[in-house]
Design an enzyme around this catalytic site. Structure first.
Site, short mmCIF file in Angstrom:
data_model
loop_
_atom_site.label_atom_id
_atom_site.label_comp_id
_atom_site.label_asym_id
_atom_site.label_seq_id
_atom_site.Cartn_x
_atom_site.Cartn_y
_atom_site.Cartn_z
N GLY A 295 5.45 -17.07 19.33
CA GLY A 295 4.54 -15.57 19.55
C GLY A 295 4.08 -14.35 20.44
O GLY A 295 3.15 -14.02 19.81
N ASP A 296 5.15 -14.79 21.47
CA ASP A 296 4.55 -13.39 21.89
C ASP A 296 5.79 -12.89 23.35
O ASP A 296 5.97 -13.38 23.96
CB ASP A 296 3.22 -13.68 22.88
CG ASP A 296 3.11 -12.31 23.59
OD1 ASP A 296 3.13 -11.24 22.92
OD2 ASP A 296 2.47 -11.93 24.46
N TYR A 297 7.15 -13.28 22.42
CA TYR A 297 8.10 -13.08 23.26
C TYR A 297 8.34 -11.94 24.00
O TYR A 297 8.64 -11.12 22.55
CB TYR A 297 9.04 -13.04 21.98
CG TYR A 297 10.40 -13.96 22.99
CD1 TYR A 297 11.09 -15.09 22.93
CD2 TYR A 297 11.73 -13.56 22.76
CE1 TYR A 297 11.82 -15.52 23.74
CE2 TYR A 297 12.99 -13.20 23.37
CZ TYR A 297 12.92 -14.39 23.87
OH TYR A 297 14.19 -14.60 24.32
#
Length: 242
Positions: free
Chosen positions: A164-166
């Site tokens: 989701g927020d790599y």
């Protein structure tokens, strides 16, 4: 430094020394020491720390994530206390001096992340419709960008469990081996198209390391000859709304 907590939290953790974490774009205030990481966030924020807590608890035993130590709330703030993973985030590692090795490892680790976690019975929907639904109706909604994304949304989503927020600050690296040993900042993790993570990873690599390493990341992920540029553009724009 000392931090002022709610009364209940103060009783347990008020005597601990903390250092502020300034890297990353979390909406929360983040502090750490050798043992713990603490997030403090106003209740009025769009995204509750309960979202991160529930995702970490679901992921425990599947991949390397922090332990949840405590969660509390008062009239104004949420407090989420977690264990600190051993290692250093990829935005600060010494391996930035060997960007080809680092970026290839980031791509390989993301592929393992996507392949390893079974989405059967996953309760977290982070697909396109869910994300756009969250954006619609906000007072600060970018209606023009939302309309553009609705008109150009991919017809099919190849669903995997996504971080989701790599981005580099959210990936923990072993300094000795240059390997990924854990993941943090998982409040937006859930079922979505794999390109959601690929797109944000490429943007973060360009920001932290320059424009010469995108193909190295994609090869590390397993995309050797072709990839979906339209999806990459779409998910980078979608992230601007979140």
């Amino acid at each position: 430094m000392k931090i002022k907590f709610s009364q209940k939290f103060e009783c347990h953790y008020g005597n601990i020394d903390w250092e502020p974490v300034t890297i990353g774009e979390s909406g929360a205030q983040v502090y750490r020491n050798d043992t713990f990481v603490l997030k403090i966030q106003r209740i009025t924020k769009r995204q509750s720390l309960l979202q991160e807590k529930s995702r970490i608890e679901w992921l425990k035993g599947k991949i390397s994530v922090p332990d949840i130590i405590d969660y509390q709330v008062d009239e104004t703030f949420e407090y989420l206390l977690m264990s600190r993973l051993h290692g250093i985030d990829a935005a600060q590692t010494k391996w930035k001096n060997d960007p080809i090795r680092l970026v290839h490892q980031l791509g390989s680790a993301l592929r393992q992340f996507h392949d390893k976690i079974d989405i059967k019975n996953c309760p977290f929907d982070e697909g396109i419709n869910q994300k756009l639904k969250e954006c619609l109706g906000r007072e600060d909604a970018n209606d023009q960008l939302i309309a553009e994304l609705l008109a150009n949304a991919p017809q099919e989503e190849e669903l995997v469990f996504t971080h989701g927020d790599y981005c580099l600050p959210n990936i923990i690296i072993d300094e000795e081996q240059c390997c990924v040993v854990g993941f943090v900042d998982l409040g937006r993790a859930g079922m979505a198209d794999r390109y959601n993570d690929i797109a944000l990873a490429l943007r973060s690599i360009q920001y932290n390391l320059g424009n010469d390493y995108s193909h190295i990341f994609l090869e590390g992920y397993g995309l050797f000859s072709s990839w979906d540029e339209k999806k990459i553009d779409f998910y980078q724009k979608l992230d601007q709304l979140l």
